[in-house]
Design an enzyme around this catalytic site. Structure first.
Site, PDB file in Angstrom:
ATOM      1  N   ILE A 161       9.726  -3.914  -4.857  1.00 33.80           N
ATOM      2  CA  ILE A 161       9.337  -4.303  -6.212  1.00 33.80           C
ATOM      3  C   ILE A 161       8.550  -3.210  -6.924  1.00 33.80           C
ATOM      4  CG2 ILE A 161       9.357  -6.759  -5.635  1.00 33.80           C
ATOM      5  CD1 ILE A 161       6.277  -6.651  -5.582  1.00 33.80           C
ATOM      6  N   SER A 162       8.182  -2.162  -6.214  1.00 35.39           N
ATOM      7  CA  SER A 162       7.400  -1.072  -6.803  1.00 35.39           C
ATOM      8  C   SER A 162       8.290  -0.147  -7.620  1.00 35.39           C
ATOM      9  CB  SER A 162       6.710  -0.279  -5.693  1.00 35.39           C
ATOM     10  OG  SER A 162       6.302   0.992  -6.154  1.00 35.39           O
ATOM     11  N   ALA A 163       7.983  -0.006  -8.906  1.00 35.93           N
ATOM     12  CA  ALA A 163       8.754   0.904  -9.757  1.00 35.93           C
ATOM     13  C   ALA A 163       8.676   2.352  -9.266  1.00 35.93           C
ATOM     14  CB  ALA A 163       8.284   0.794 -11.203  1.00 35.93           C
TER      15      ALA A 163
END
Length: 274
Positions: A68-70
């Site tokens: 989920i980390s950009a």
């Protein structure tokens, strides 16, 4: 100057894999010289040449991240563009897996993404993206060496880190992780930054011109996360058109979109967006 060990190695490759008839070979120097003159950067390009011609696999690098980390997804987009393999090691930040003694020994800042390539331990996503291109890229198109073009790429990377994504974090992180009420002013601030990005993209297909660079990887990971979190970018025509082009042309974009959706589902619940 061509180093003798590379000359010998190129001659060995030519003799073993390229030419079956030894009469076609001249001297070790001439064969090696022909190979090396086709390469712009002797050491780096030689490794790329060997892998591409003889189908050797890329070196495997450990990549610690959370989907989920950009910033993590920006690195994955760069890796896909360069064509390198990442040995994915997912860390669940909500469970504190980034604070284990094993990971702290690798990265005392206990942040993701983190790359381990041999004896190199590297964090900060934009530094990782640049490293992947510098070390493993077939050319410099993703991170141009020409000073003015690189300056544009670097500016966009810093803008993403220090302004655009920061303002998104100021908007979503307090409600998501601290239970704070939504601050409309933070959304206004984010939209201002998106307006600046829209201006940067005026008259351009991508951030630095007509081709994708690591600045596009970093920024598209951010902006796709904004959209998945309910931020409306439709009022920024250049940003919307650029986002559409990235979806169609970037290797690995589907994986990025999955991660953005995962973050967005969490964010919208806390932001009260359906």
């Amino acid at each position: 100057m061509i180093e003798y060990r590379y000359i010998k190695f190129c001659y060995f490759l030519a003799k073993k894999f390229v030419l079956d008839d030894e009469n076609l070979l001249a001297t070790p120097f001439s064969v090696a010289r022909c190979v090396l003159l086709c390469l712009s950067d002797c050491k780096r390009s030689l490794s790329v040449f060997i892998r591409s011609v003889f189908c050797m696999s890329e070196p495997t690098m450990d990549f610690y991240h959370t989907p989920i980390s950009a910033p993590s997804r920006a690195v994955q987009l760069t890796a896909a563009a360069v064509g390198v393999k990442l040995n994915i090691k997912v860390l669940d930040l909500l469970k504190g897996e980034q604070n284990t003694p094993e990971f702290l020994a690798i990265n005392p800042q206990h942040c993701v993404p983190t790359l381990v390539d041999g004896d190199l331990k590297l964090w900060e996503s934009r530094a990782i993206c640049a490293y992947l291109v510098n070390q493993h890229g077939k050319d410099d198109s993703l991170y141009p060496k020409e000073p003015k073009t690189r300056a544009i790429v670097d500016r966009a990377l810093y803008f993403d880190m220090g302004t655009l994504y920061k303002r998104f974090g100021d908007y979503v992180y307090p409600p998501m992780f601290k239970g704070a009420p939504v601050d409309p002013g933070m959304l206004t601030s984010l939209m201002e930054a998106l307006g600046w990005l829209d201006g940067y993209l005026a008259g351009r297909d991508y951030i630095a011109g007509s081709s994708i660079t690591i600045a596009d990887h970093s920024l598209v990971a951010s902006v796709s996360t904004f959209v998945a979190s309910g931020v409306d970018v439709s009022g920024h025509a250049n940003v919307s058109a650029w986002l559409g082009r990235c979806k169609k042309t970037m290797p690995g974009y589907d994986l990025n979109e999955q991660g953005a959706k995962g973050f967005g589902d969490m964010a919208k619940e806390k932001l009260g967006i359906k």
